[in-house]
Design an enzyme around this catalytic site. Structure first.
Site, PDB file in Angstrom:
ATOM      1  N   ASN A 256       0.444  -0.568  -0.078  1.00 28.50           N
ATOM      2  CA  ASN A 256      -0.090   0.426  -0.149  1.00 28.50           C
ATOM      3  C   ASN A 256       0.703   1.161   0.279  1.00 28.50           C
ATOM      4  O   ASN A 256       0.922   1.972   0.744  1.00 28.50           O
ATOM      5  CB  ASN A 256      -1.263  -0.455   1.233  1.00 28.50           C
ATOM      6  CG  ASN A 256       0.033  -0.014   2.906  1.00 28.50           C
ATOM      7  OD1 ASN A 256       0.870  -0.389   2.196  1.00 28.50           O
ATOM      8  ND2 ASN A 256      -1.215  -0.736   3.347  1.00 28.50           N
TER       9      ASN A 256
ATOM     10  N   HIS B 293       3.923   3.821   4.350  1.00 22.80           N
ATOM     11  CA  HIS B 293       3.220   3.948   5.786  1.00 22.80           C
ATOM     12  C   HIS B 293       3.262   5.628   6.548  1.00 22.80           C
ATOM     13  O   HIS B 293       4.231   6.000   6.193  1.00 22.80           O
ATOM     14  CB  HIS B 293       4.696   3.026   6.615  1.00 22.80           C
ATOM     15  CG  HIS B 293       4.851   3.369   7.998  1.00 22.80           C
ATOM     16  ND1 HIS B 293       3.206   3.000   9.126  1.00 22.80           N
ATOM     17  CD2 HIS B 293       5.115   4.319   8.828  1.00 22.80           C
ATOM     18  CE1 HIS B 293       3.732   3.086  10.686  1.00 22.80           C
ATOM     19  NE2 HIS B 293       4.427   4.348  10.852  1.00 22.80           N
TER      20      HIS B 293
HETATM   21  N1  UDP Z   1      -0.869  -5.420   6.023  1.00 21.48           N
HETATM   22  C1  UDP Z   1      -1.195  -6.252   5.158  1.00 21.48           C
HETATM   23  N2  UDP Z   1      -2.728  -7.465   6.225  1.00 21.48           N
HETATM   24  C2  UDP Z   1      -3.456  -7.283   6.293  1.00 21.48           C
HETATM   25  C3  UDP Z   1      -3.369  -5.445   7.001  1.00 21.48           C
HETATM   26  C4  UDP Z   1      -1.880  -4.919   6.938  1.00 21.48           C
HETATM   27  O1  UDP Z   1       0.010  -6.983   5.042  1.00 21.48           O
HETATM   28  O2  UDP Z   1      -4.561  -7.208   6.057  1.00 21.48           O
HETATM   29  C5  UDP Z   1       0.502  -4.067   6.187  1.00 21.48           C
HETATM   30  C6  UDP Z   1       0.040  -3.408   5.203  1.00 21.48           C
HETATM   31  O3  UDP Z   1       1.423  -3.098   4.684  1.00 21.48           O
HETATM   32  C7  UDP Z   1      -0.002  -2.372   6.236  1.00 21.48           C
HETATM   33  C8  UDP Z   1       0.665  -3.085   7.706  1.00 21.48           C
HETATM   34  O4  UDP Z   1       0.173  -4.168   7.287  1.00 21.48           O
HETATM   35  O5  UDP Z   1      -0.295  -0.966   6.366  1.00 21.48           O
HETATM   36  C9  UDP Z   1       0.679  -1.914   9.026  1.00 21.48           C
HETATM   37  O6  UDP Z   1      -0.704  -2.420   9.342  1.00 21.48           O
HETATM   38  P1  UDP Z   1      -1.580  -1.121  10.276  1.00 21.48           P
HETATM   39  O7  UDP Z   1      -2.199  -2.423  10.834  1.00 21.48           O
HETATM   40  O8  UDP Z   1      -0.584  -0.852  11.065  1.00 21.48           O
HETATM   41  O9  UDP Z   1      -2.039  -0.207   9.294  1.00 21.48           O
HETATM   42  P2  UDP Z   1      -1.303   1.244   8.815  1.00 21.48           P
HETATM   43  O10 UDP Z   1      -1.469   2.310   9.748  1.00 21.48           O
HETATM   44  O11 UDP Z   1      -0.125   0.941   7.666  1.00 21.48           O
HETATM   45  O12 UDP Z   1      -2.924   1.523   7.806  1.00 21.48           O
HETATM   46 MG    MG Z   2       0.249   0.586  11.397  1.00 18.86          MG
END
Ligand code: UDP
Ligand code: MG
Length: 155
Positions: A112, A115
């Site tokens: 995505n 970060h």
């Molecule tokens: N991620 C993933 N699968 C999921 C959810 C998250 O691979 O089902 C990865 C994705 O790259 C995400 C990162 O883990 O950006 C960190 O997750 P978080 O829930 O902290 O989301 P963010 O803060 O990045 O929106």
């Molecule tokens: Mg996060």
């Protein structure tokens, strides 16, 4: 002024999207105060994604995040943490709103492109996970008088 950490993930480097995405943050009025390219190793990913360590996708996420270098950067501005999360959009690219960075440039729950710190407390932890104090720059950006009102610049 408030600061937040962003990471250009390996997919944004491989897909040649760094310039376009950085441009969006710059156009918003955010100030770039630190940036470097690094490989995220197992140790740093273990800390950075500690909240996900028990998820089934964690090993795949770590492989993705260490598959190419990342660019880590610090952005500064009024309410920077919230503003940057708003520009970045929700986690899964296929759910993120059109007009957000993830909504416009990604279609994956993992790849995505960026970060962004999710709270002021985490922004502080994340900034100092990647940068030393003397790697974060303080400088006068010439357009600030037109990006903010007089009383906002003091913040
Ligand atoms: N991620 C993933 N699968 C999921 C959810 C998250 O691979 O089902 C990865 C994705 O790259 C995400 C990162 O883990 O950006 C960190 O997750 P978080 O829930 O902290 O989301 P963010 O803060 O990045 O929106
Ligand atoms: Mg996060």
């Amino acid at each position: 002024m408030e600061q937040t950490l962003i990471i250009f993930k390996p997919d944004s480097l491989n897909r040649g999207l760094v310039g376009e995405i950085l441009h969006r943050f710059e156009r918003k009025g955010l100030k770039l105060v630190a940036m470097k390219m690094i490989y995220l190793d197992d140790d740093i990913l273990g800390s950075h994604y500690f909240h996900l360590k028990d998820k089934a996708f964690f090993p795949v996420l770590k492989r993705f995040m260490s598959s190419a270098p990342s660019l880590v950067a610090v952005l500064e501005g009024v309410n920077a943490v919230e503003v940057v999360r708003f520009l970045v959009g929700s986690t899964k690219g296929y759910e993120a709103d059109a007009g957000t960075i993830r909504g416009d440039y990604s279609i994956s729950s993992q790849c995505n492109v960026v970060h962004a710190s999710d709270s002021k407390v985490n922004a502080n932890i994340e900034i100092y996970r990647f940068f030393k104090e003397d790697e974060i720059f303080s400088y006068d950006k010439i357009d600030l008088d037109f990006i903010y009102s007089e009383d906002e610049i003091e913040k």
